[in-house]
Design an enzyme around this catalytic site. Structure first.
Site, mmCIF file in Angstrom:
data_model
loop_
_atom_site.group_PDB
_atom_site.id
_atom_site.type_symbol
_atom_site.label_atom_id
_atom_site.label_comp_id
_atom_site.label_asym_id
_atom_site.label_seq_id
_atom_site.Cartn_x
_atom_site.Cartn_y
_atom_site.Cartn_z
ATOM 1 N N LEU A 12 0.817 -1.216 0.000
ATOM 2 C CA LEU A 12 0.000 0.000 0.000
ATOM 3 C C LEU A 12 0.853 1.270 0.000
ATOM 4 O O LEU A 12 0.510 2.262 0.626
ATOM 5 C CB LEU A 12 -0.959 -0.002 1.198
ATOM 6 C CG LEU A 12 -1.943 -1.181 1.228
ATOM 7 C CD1 LEU A 12 -2.746 -1.168 2.515
ATOM 8 C CD2 LEU A 12 -2.872 -1.155 0.018
ATOM 9 N N SER A 130 0.046 1.282 -16.191
ATOM 10 C CA SER A 130 0.728 2.522 -16.537
ATOM 11 C C SER A 130 -0.098 3.734 -16.134
ATOM 12 O O SER A 130 -1.313 3.654 -16.045
ATOM 13 C CB SER A 130 0.991 2.572 -18.037
ATOM 14 O OG SER A 130 1.593 3.809 -18.360
ATOM 15 N N LYS A 184 4.009 -3.906 -21.305
ATOM 16 C CA LYS A 184 4.221 -2.730 -20.438
ATOM 17 C C LYS A 184 5.676 -2.253 -20.560
ATOM 18 O O LYS A 184 5.947 -1.059 -20.601
ATOM 19 C CB LYS A 184 3.885 -3.075 -18.979
ATOM 20 C CG LYS A 184 4.306 -2.013 -17.957
ATOM 21 C CD LYS A 184 3.549 -0.732 -18.139
ATOM 22 C CE LYS A 184 3.843 0.447 -17.265
ATOM 23 N NZ LYS A 184 4.846 0.518 -16.283
ATOM 24 N N HIS A 187 6.027 -0.490 -23.777
ATOM 25 C CA HIS A 187 5.361 0.810 -23.596
ATOM 26 C C HIS A 187 6.357 1.808 -22.976
ATOM 27 O O HIS A 187 6.502 2.938 -23.425
ATOM 28 C CB HIS A 187 4.122 0.637 -22.701
ATOM 29 C CG HIS A 187 3.620 1.908 -22.093
ATOM 30 N ND1 HIS A 187 4.248 2.527 -21.035
ATOM 31 C CD2 HIS A 187 2.570 2.703 -22.409
ATOM 32 C CE1 HIS A 187 3.608 3.646 -20.736
ATOM 33 N NE2 HIS A 187 2.579 3.767 -21.556
ATOM 34 N N ASN A 188 7.043 1.381 -21.944
ATOM 35 C CA ASN A 188 8.005 2.261 -21.280
ATOM 36 C C ASN A 188 9.180 2.599 -22.198
ATOM 37 O O ASN A 188 9.681 3.721 -22.184
ATOM 38 C CB ASN A 188 8.532 1.628 -19.994
ATOM 39 C CG ASN A 188 7.491 1.658 -18.884
ATOM 40 O OD1 ASN A 188 6.295 1.761 -19.138
ATOM 41 N ND2 ASN A 188 7.938 1.570 -17.651
ATOM 42 N N GLU A 191 8.101 5.162 -24.461
ATOM 43 C CA GLU A 191 8.027 6.408 -23.671
ATOM 44 C C GLU A 191 9.415 7.087 -23.618
ATOM 45 O O GLU A 191 9.527 8.300 -23.791
ATOM 46 C CB GLU A 191 7.524 6.033 -22.282
ATOM 47 C CG GLU A 191 7.447 7.138 -21.265
ATOM 48 C CD GLU A 191 7.051 6.556 -19.888
ATOM 49 O OE1 GLU A 191 6.090 5.771 -19.805
ATOM 50 O OE2 GLU A 191 7.734 6.877 -18.902
ATOM 51 N N TYR A 192 10.453 6.288 -23.393
ATOM 52 C CA TYR A 192 11.826 6.833 -23.380
ATOM 53 C C TYR A 192 12.120 7.521 -24.729
ATOM 54 O O TYR A 192 12.684 8.606 -24.772
ATOM 55 C CB TYR A 192 12.858 5.710 -23.204
ATOM 56 C CG TYR A 192 13.203 5.290 -21.802
ATOM 57 C CD1 TYR A 192 12.233 4.866 -20.907
ATOM 58 C CD2 TYR A 192 14.534 5.267 -21.373
ATOM 59 C CE1 TYR A 192 12.573 4.441 -19.630
ATOM 60 C CE2 TYR A 192 14.879 4.846 -20.096
ATOM 61 C CZ TYR A 192 13.889 4.430 -19.230
ATOM 62 O OH TYR A 192 14.240 3.998 -17.974
HETATM 63 P P1 NBP Z 1 7.526 0.877 -4.023
HETATM 64 O O1 NBP Z 1 8.063 0.336 -5.293
HETATM 65 O O2 NBP Z 1 8.215 2.012 -3.396
HETATM 66 O O3 NBP Z 1 7.411 -0.318 -2.960
HETATM 67 C C1 NBP Z 1 6.971 -0.097 -1.660
HETATM 68 C C2 NBP Z 1 6.063 -1.205 -1.225
HETATM 69 O O4 NBP Z 1 6.715 -2.481 -1.295
HETATM 70 C C3 NBP Z 1 5.635 -1.026 0.233
HETATM 71 O O5 NBP Z 1 4.296 -1.434 0.358
HETATM 72 C C4 NBP Z 1 6.590 -1.966 0.969
HETATM 73 O O6 NBP Z 1 6.125 -2.392 2.213
HETATM 74 C C5 NBP Z 1 6.609 -3.109 -0.023
HETATM 75 N N1 NBP Z 1 7.680 -4.083 0.229
HETATM 76 C C6 NBP Z 1 9.023 -3.961 0.082
HETATM 77 BR BR1 NBP Z 1 9.877 -2.433 -0.428
HETATM 78 N N2 NBP Z 1 9.698 -5.076 0.376
HETATM 79 C C7 NBP Z 1 8.753 -5.953 0.751
HETATM 80 C C8 NBP Z 1 8.818 -7.297 1.180
HETATM 81 N N3 NBP Z 1 9.972 -7.958 1.247
HETATM 82 N N4 NBP Z 1 7.665 -7.915 1.500
HETATM 83 C C9 NBP Z 1 6.490 -7.252 1.414
HETATM 84 N N5 NBP Z 1 6.362 -5.977 0.988
HETATM 85 C C10 NBP Z 1 7.483 -5.339 0.669
HETATM 86 O O7 NBP Z 1 5.969 1.280 -4.220
HETATM 87 P P2 NBP Z 1 5.221 2.039 -5.407
HETATM 88 O O8 NBP Z 1 5.965 3.240 -5.874
HETATM 89 O O9 NBP Z 1 3.817 2.181 -4.973
HETATM 90 O O10 NBP Z 1 5.274 1.005 -6.631
HETATM 91 C C11 NBP Z 1 4.725 -0.295 -6.533
HETATM 92 C C12 NBP Z 1 4.969 -1.040 -7.813
HETATM 93 O O11 NBP Z 1 4.342 -0.340 -8.881
HETATM 94 C C13 NBP Z 1 6.429 -1.177 -8.210
HETATM 95 O O12 NBP Z 1 6.635 -2.433 -8.790
HETATM 96 C C14 NBP Z 1 6.620 -0.089 -9.225
HETATM 97 O O13 NBP Z 1 7.676 -0.358 -10.130
HETATM 98 C C15 NBP Z 1 5.274 -0.106 -9.915
HETATM 99 N N6 NBP Z 1 4.905 1.128 -10.578
HETATM 100 C C16 NBP Z 1 5.117 2.316 -9.997
HETATM 101 C C17 NBP Z 1 4.732 3.485 -10.638
HETATM 102 C C18 NBP Z 1 4.937 4.811 -9.980
HETATM 103 O O14 NBP Z 1 4.631 5.828 -10.623
HETATM 104 N N7 NBP Z 1 5.383 4.864 -8.731
HETATM 105 C C19 NBP Z 1 4.112 3.426 -11.872
HETATM 106 C C20 NBP Z 1 3.863 2.187 -12.423
HETATM 107 C C21 NBP Z 1 4.263 1.052 -11.776
HETATM 108 P P3 NBP Z 1 6.473 -1.536 3.539
HETATM 109 O O15 NBP Z 1 5.480 -0.398 3.552
HETATM 110 O O16 NBP Z 1 6.255 -2.490 4.644
HETATM 111 O O17 NBP Z 1 7.887 -1.073 3.407
#
Ligand code: NBP
Length: 479
Positions: A12, A130, A184, A187-188, A191-192
């Site tokens: 989350l 995305s 996906k 797609h990225n 985007e680059y």
């Molecule tokens: P993050 O990529 O920053 O990951 C944080 C989440 O991962 C937290 O909920 C954290 O739990 C959990 N986590 C980790 Br770190 N290690 C863990 C483990 N060993 N076991 C269980 N949970 C674990 O979060 P985000 O930016 O929301 O992105 C999530 C996914 O979406 C990624 O794969 C990312 O590449 C993808 N994505 C992101 C975007 C963007 O714009 N940010 C866009 C598209 C896709 P905790 O709270 O307990 O530390």
């Protein structure tokens, strides 16, 4: 009986929280879970009024709160965290339940995970999502892979929360196992390339045309109402308009000129190398970021005073602004043509049967590369699903034919003035490579046969041949 959730989200941070809220806002009861309970609590405290959330402190509680077949969306940091979550949840699930990895996983990891979970009777769906955090909340473009049958129980929920174009959801079953994450990734990569080309257009307008960032913002805003209309062009105008509050300088002048990357562009190029698909536009954009980030090498070059052209030539033969628009559009067509070719090659390699037109359709909203232009790509594949390259479709052929003189002038000007435009130049070289009647590859075949007896084919006879280069008469033999 206690209330059950239609879907659950574990992980989350910003993406997972917004996806969970999006499901809840669409009337679904959503089970929510995070490794550390704090995030779960925060979500319910801050956004609980938006819908029905079932917060769970433990994986067991979370799983128990889901209706069957269970749909568990994993939204954690891609890599080992995803495996850790799968290892935690898989033993708690039953046959037919679904684990949906909505993070940015590498498609090879998704293929591996899908195969392992299939053996346990579980459905693993690698879903590309995305649109960043705003998209996750208001409607992303969703690219789910995994078993087709899982889409029956999962698709309607995903389609509910996806972006819509004329009421049609930007979500479709892409293909089995890693197909969703592959698409996906490409797609990225596209985007680059799109971003690099836009940056080159800006650079030429500024350095050759002498326009200010504000004036260039106006140019992009105008282009946004034409055929280049897209999210990336729109935000480019916004970024260029921005003035730094502290210094009063254009924002773009106070930002360090070293582009960073998270890796999906690099993955796209690596996969393209393995598939033998020339995605030169994407590759140039990844390398351009790497070059920008190579501060030490750039400093060494600056210190050594690597010379530029002796005299700055003018842009001749056309209006710079109009020419750059043409170069940008033509180069963009090349980058998309290459990306779609990569998707088709992977589809063939892995037996995914991806419909490329459907990919263009689901990228029309919710994602970073959303653009008017995608309608034409969809139409091209609707007309001819096995199109070898977008460049031969009528619309794109006409666009590139109309652009090519201007495109060449822009590449000449960039080279003569010593302004790097690798995206424009390599796209043009690719275009010329495709249309060339004869390529110098024949000479390369000769070299290969000379030093390695690698043999060659002839234009006039069937079979493989080798020339006995070491002998005096250099006779040719059948190989
Ligand atoms: P993050 O990529 O920053 O990951 C944080 C989440 O991962 C937290 O909920 C954290 O739990 C959990 N986590 C980790 Br770190 N290690 C863990 C483990 N060993 N076991 C269980 N949970 C674990 O979060 P985000 O930016 O929301 O992105 C999530 C996914 O979406 C990624 O794969 C990312 O590449 C993808 N994505 C992101 C975007 C963007 O714009 N940010 C866009 C598209 C896709 P905790 O709270 O307990 O530390």
């Amino acid at each position: 009986m206690s209330q059950k959730a239609q879907i659950g989200v574990t992980g989350l941070a910003v993406m997972g929280r917004n996806l969970a809220r999006n499901f809840a806002r669409h009337g679904h009861t959503v089970a929510v879970h995070n490794r550390s309970y704090g995030r779960t609590k925060e979500l319910v405290e801050e956004f609980g009024h938006e819908g029905t959330f079932l917060p769970a402190e433990t994986a067991e509680q979370f799983v128990a709160s889901l209706e069957r077949p269970r749909r568990v969306v994993i939204m954690v940091k891609a890599g080992p965290a995803t495996d850790a979550v799968i290892d935690e949840f898989a033993p708690l699930l039953e046959e037919g339940d679904m684990l949906i990895d909505a993070g940015n996983a590498h498609y090879a990891d998704t293929r591996r995970r899908e195969a392992a979970l299939k053996a346990k009777g579980l459905h693993f769906v690698g879903a590309g999502v995305s649109g960043g955090e705003e998209g996750a909340l208001h409607g992303p473009s969703i690219m789910p892979g995994g078993p087709k049958e899982s889409y029956e129980a999962l698709g309607p929920l995903l389609e509910d929360i996806a972006a819509k174009v004329d009421g049609e959801p930007c979500c479709v079953h892409v293909g089995p196992d890693g197909a969703g994450h592959f698409v996906k990734m490409v797609h990225n990569g596209i985007e680059y390339a799109d971003m690099q080309l836009i940056a080159e257009a800006y650079d030429l307008l500024r350095q050759v045309g002498g326009l200010s960032p504000q004036q260039i913002a106006d140019v992009f805003a105008e282009w946004n109402s034409g055929r280049l209309g897209s999210y990336l062009i729109e935000i480019t105008a916004e970024v260029l308009k921005q003035v730094d509050a502290g210094t009063g300088k254009p924002f773009v002048d106070v930002v360090l000129d070293q582009a960073e990357q998270k890796g999906t562009g690099r993955w796209t190029v690596q996969a393209a190398l393995d598939l033998g698909v020339p995605v030169s536009g994407i590759a140039e954009s990844v390398f351009a970021r790497a070059l920008s980030g190579g501060a030490d090498v750039r400093k060494a070059a600056a210190d050594a005073g690597l010379p530029g052209p002796s005299a700055g030539a003018e842009h001749v033969g056309g209006d710079l602004r109009a020419d750059v628009e043409q170069a940008l559009f033509a180069s963009k067509i090349v980058a998309y043509a290459q990306g779609f070719q990569q998707i088709q090659a992977a589809s063939k390699e892995y037996g995914w049967e991806i419909d490329p037109g459907a990919m263009a359709k689901i990228w029309r909203a919710g994602c970073i590369i959303r653009a008017k232009f995608l309608d034409f790509i969809k139409q091209a594949y609707d007309k001819q699903p096995d199109l070898s390259t977008l460049l031969v479709d009528d619309y794109f052929l006409n666009a590139v034919s109309g652009a090519q003189d201007a495109w060449r002038r822009v590449v000449v000007t960039a080279a003569q003035q010593g302004i790097p435009a690798p995206g424009f130049a390599s796209a043009l070289a690719y275009y010329d490579g495709l249309r060339a009647e004869r390529l110098p590859a024949a000479l390369i075949q000769g070299q290969r046969d000379f030093f390695g007896a690698h043999t060659y084919h002839r234009v006039d006879r069937e079979g493989s041949f080798h020339t006995l280069w070491a002998t005096e008469d250099r006779a040719e033999v059948s190989a």
